[in-house]
Write a protein that holds these residues in place. Structure first.
Motif, PDB file in Angstrom:
ATOM      1  N   CYS A   1       0.908  -0.984   0.429  1.00 25.27           N
ATOM      2  CA  CYS A   1       0.330  -0.242  -0.127  1.00 25.27           C
ATOM      3  C   CYS A   1       0.589   1.725  -0.172  1.00 25.27           C
ATOM      4  O   CYS A   1       0.064   2.331  -0.265  1.00 25.27           O
ATOM      5  N   LEU A   2       2.138   1.117  -0.035  1.00 28.26           N
ATOM      6  CA  LEU A   2       2.833   2.568   0.445  1.00 28.26           C
ATOM      7  C   LEU A   2       4.027   1.733  -1.025  1.00 28.26           C
ATOM      8  O   LEU A   2       5.586   1.222  -0.417  1.00 28.26           O
ATOM      9  N   PRO A   3       4.180   1.598  -2.255  1.00 26.79           N
ATOM     10  CA  PRO A   3       5.113   1.035  -3.331  1.00 26.79           C
ATOM     11  C   PRO A   3       6.269   1.943  -2.904  1.00 26.79           C
ATOM     12  O   PRO A   3       6.423   2.516  -2.578  1.00 26.79           O
ATOM     13  N   ASN A   4       7.448   0.917  -3.176  1.00 24.47           N
ATOM     14  CA  ASN A   4       9.205   0.937  -3.920  1.00 24.47           C
ATOM     15  C   ASN A   4       8.853   1.672  -4.832  1.00 24.47           C
ATOM     16  O   ASN A   4      10.039   1.539  -5.579  1.00 24.47           O
ATOM     17  N   ALA A   5       8.498   0.861  -6.170  1.00 20.68           N
ATOM     18  CA  ALA A   5       8.321   1.103  -7.131  1.00 20.68           C
ATOM     19  C   ALA A   5       6.671   1.207  -8.375  1.00 20.68           C
ATOM     20  O   ALA A   5       6.050   0.747  -7.812  1.00 20.68           O
ATOM     21  N   CYS A   6       6.820   2.628  -9.597  1.00 17.87           N
ATOM     22  CA  CYS A   6       5.480   2.398  -9.814  1.00 17.87           C
ATOM     23  C   CYS A   6       6.105   2.147 -11.497  1.00 17.87           C
ATOM     24  O   CYS A   6       6.673   2.051 -11.901  1.00 17.87           O
ATOM     25  N   ARG A   7       4.722   2.007 -12.515  1.00 14.22           N
ATOM     26  CA  ARG A   7       4.692   1.423 -13.614  1.00 14.22           C
ATOM     27  C   ARG A   7       4.202   2.559 -14.447  1.00 14.22           C
ATOM     28  O   ARG A   7       3.247   3.077 -14.060  1.00 14.22           O
ATOM     29  N   PHE A   8       4.443   2.336 -15.314  1.00 11.68           N
ATOM     30  CA  PHE A   8       4.703   3.283 -16.677  1.00 11.68           C
ATOM     31  C   PHE A   8       3.868   2.970 -18.394  1.00 11.68           C
ATOM     32  O   PHE A   8       5.100   1.855 -17.608  1.00 11.68           O
ATOM     33  N   ASP A   9       3.241   3.467 -18.283  1.00 10.94           N
ATOM     34  CA  ASP A   9       3.412   3.303 -19.672  1.00 10.94           C
ATOM     35  C   ASP A   9       2.519   4.045 -21.040  1.00 10.94           C
ATOM     36  O   ASP A   9       2.724   5.137 -20.252  1.00 10.94           O
ATOM     37  N   TYR A  10       2.922   4.631 -21.989  1.00 13.76           N
ATOM     38  CA  TYR A  10       3.356   5.650 -23.120  1.00 13.76           C
ATOM     39  C   TYR A  10       2.317   4.991 -24.242  1.00 13.76           C
ATOM     40  O   TYR A  10       3.157   4.920 -25.467  1.00 13.76           O
ATOM     41  N   VAL A  11       1.488   4.962 -24.169  1.00  8.14           N
ATOM     42  CA  VAL A  11       0.849   3.945 -25.123  1.00  8.14           C
ATOM     43  C   VAL A  11       0.836   5.617 -26.958  1.00  8.14           C
ATOM     44  O   VAL A  11       1.394   4.504 -27.761  1.00  8.14           O
ATOM     45  N   ASP A  12       0.446   6.299 -26.237  1.00  5.10           N
ATOM     46  CA  ASP A  12       0.330   6.956 -27.122  1.00  5.10           C
ATOM     47  C   ASP A  12       1.358   8.146 -27.782  1.00  5.10           C
ATOM     48  O   ASP A  12       1.539   8.040 -28.923  1.00  5.10           O
ATOM     49  N   THR A  13       2.674   8.020 -26.566  1.00  2.00           N
ATOM     50  CA  THR A  13       3.724   8.573 -27.156  1.00  2.00           C
ATOM     51  C   THR A  13       4.511   8.161 -27.559  1.00  2.00           C
ATOM     52  O   THR A  13       5.637   8.337 -28.092  1.00  2.00           O
ATOM     53  N   ALA A  14       4.968   6.612 -27.127  1.00  3.90           N
ATOM     54  CA  ALA A  14       5.734   5.512 -27.161  1.00  3.90           C
ATOM     55  C   ALA A  14       6.402   5.046 -29.340  1.00  3.90           C
ATOM     56  O   ALA A  14       5.056   5.560 -29.956  1.00  3.90           O
ATOM     57  N   THR A  15       6.806   5.538 -29.256  1.00  6.15           N
ATOM     58  CA  THR A  15       7.312   5.062 -31.099  1.00  6.15           C
ATOM     59  C   THR A  15       7.787   3.310 -31.268  1.00  6.15           C
ATOM     60  O   THR A  15       8.145   2.504 -31.025  1.00  6.15           O
TER      61      THR A  15
END
Length: 428
Positions: free
Chosen positions: A249-263
């Protein structure tokens, strides 16, 4: 903590067995704030939208590519449709380029998938089902198709967490699952794949139950573009390596996605970055939902959706708070933590505190997390992580994993080194 090494996946972490928590990812070396520890590609993707969308909640002029799930801006003007490529058979599924169309026709939108989805759209009983049920049928079609287009990925899917129900499957499968299996059986039975059949048998009720269990415990959502007051998912994906992350509930990592901006073709990859420094041997955890939810809501969601009761440091502290704090389960906890009375509410000791500080030491990192690592944009509730370090230099730019806003670390709360060491000591 009893850690048994199972395998090594790289320099950043190892897969381990932790007593009471099952498989987990543990830091194999000291990890730095902002460090990218995982880039994972999906073995299966499917739309998060029901087959019969509610007209009140969906725009006829906005959609997503049915292969890469990039945003398609479709105007009512016919002249603007030249950049959208429909499936030549059903015309219902749209693609952003000839490359995506070609790729989909040989994989995720195979002839069997195309025919099956068309038949399901003509089914009156499915129209009466819940949104969740309609999305589940999308998953089952995608999963059974995976056995044909990529048998190795199908085997990987079956190996993920989520108990195979075996002989007890008929007793354990939900009414929705029973309905969906019967529906697919009557309309579009998938042909046997060119691989050894799983122990449950091909297209059996037990295999359907097993697949739904895998989906329930291992799916990640790819979010729609952020709009204030709304968090919506455009697609769901199964990411085999990321599925090893446990919840905190207090993570030390988080995830990102870049669906629209990644080439390029890997725009649906998810990237996991460290929120702050973590020493070697510490488990690396994500939060399965926004961290602002209060204790009762978190426990309810984790039990209903994932089948466990959370015993993280934050939950141990909040379980002992007075009933007044938890009277209203709909109160967003982020608002409590960001209140002017945060220090008093959390029992944070000031420099002049003459007490023993025991309560302050356990509570302080919780308040600090909200002040430093939660996005301040209205109704966002995303988590902030530094941009990846450059060489030996840590970045002082924080990025929100929900809205994408960038902020200067100095404007949030300084360099945080003293506080982060306190965080580590409290969590040890």
């Amino acid at each position: 903590m009893n850690i048994k090494q199972m395998s090594t996946s790289g320099g950043e972490f190892r897969v381990a067995e932790i007593e009471g928590r099952g498989r987990a990812l543990v830091a194999a070396q000291s990890l730095r704030a902002g460090q990218i520890i995982l880039r994972d590609s999906p073995i299966l993707l499917y739309s998060a939208f029901p087959l019969f969308p509610c007209s009140a909640s969906s725009s006829p002029y906005k959609s997503y590519c049915d292969c890469c799930f990039r945003t398609l801006q479709i105007s009512s003007s016919s002249s603007s449709l030249s950049s959208v490529y429909p499936c030549p058979e059903c015309s219902l599924h749209l693609f952003c380029s000839p490359k995506c169309l070609t790729a989909a026709l040989s994989s995720s939108h195979s002839p069997w998938v195309c025919k099956s989805l068309c038949l399901l759209r003509d089914c009156p009983s499915l129209r009466q089902q819940t949104v969740e049920c309609q999305v589940q049928v999308r998953f089952l079609i995608a999963a059974y198709n995976l056995a044909h287009v990529s048998p190795s990925h199908f085997k990987t899917l079956l190996s993920l967490q989520g108990l195979g129900l075996g002989l007890n499957s008929l007793d354990s499968i939900t009414p929705s699952g029973q309905y969906l299996h019967s529906l697919i059986s009557s309309l579009c039975i998938p042909p046997p794949p060119p691989i050894p059949l799983p122990q449950e048998g091909w297209f059996s009720m037990a295999l359907t139950a097993t697949l739904l269990a895998k989906d329930k415990l291992n799916t990640f959502g790819l979010m729609e573009p952020f709009s204030e007051g709304q968090r919506s998912v455009r697609a769901y994906g199964i990411y085999p390596k990321a599925s090893f992350f446990n919840h905190d509930c207090l993570p030390n990592a988080c995830r990102f996605d870049y669906v629209d901006t990644a080439t390029g073709p890997c725009n649906t990859d998810i990237i996991v970055r460290m929120i702050h420094d973590v020493p070697q041997g510490r488990e690396i955890c994500l939060s399965y939902f926004p961290v602002n939810e209060n204790y009762p809501n978190r426990q309810r969601r984790l039990l209903e959706d994932y089948g466990f009761t959370c015993q993280c440091d934050r939950c141990k502290v909040e379980a002992n708070w007075s009933d007044i704090d938890n009277d209203d389960p709909d109160v967003e906890q982020g608002e409590e933590f960001m209140d002017e009375d945060t220090d008093e509410h959390m029992g944070v000791a000031s420099e002049s505190d003459d007490g023993d500080g025991a309560q302050a030491e356990s509570d302080f990192p919780h308040a600090y997390f909200f002040l430093r690592y939660m996005c301040s944009r209205n109704n966002c509730w995303g988590t902030l992580a530094p941009l990846p370090p450059t060489g030996d230099s840590l970045s002082n730019i924080m990025e929100c994993n929900v809205c994408g806003d960038l902020s200067n670390d100095a404007d949030i709360g300084g360099d945080g080194q003293d506080e982060l060491s306190m965080d580590d000591s409290a969590a040890a």
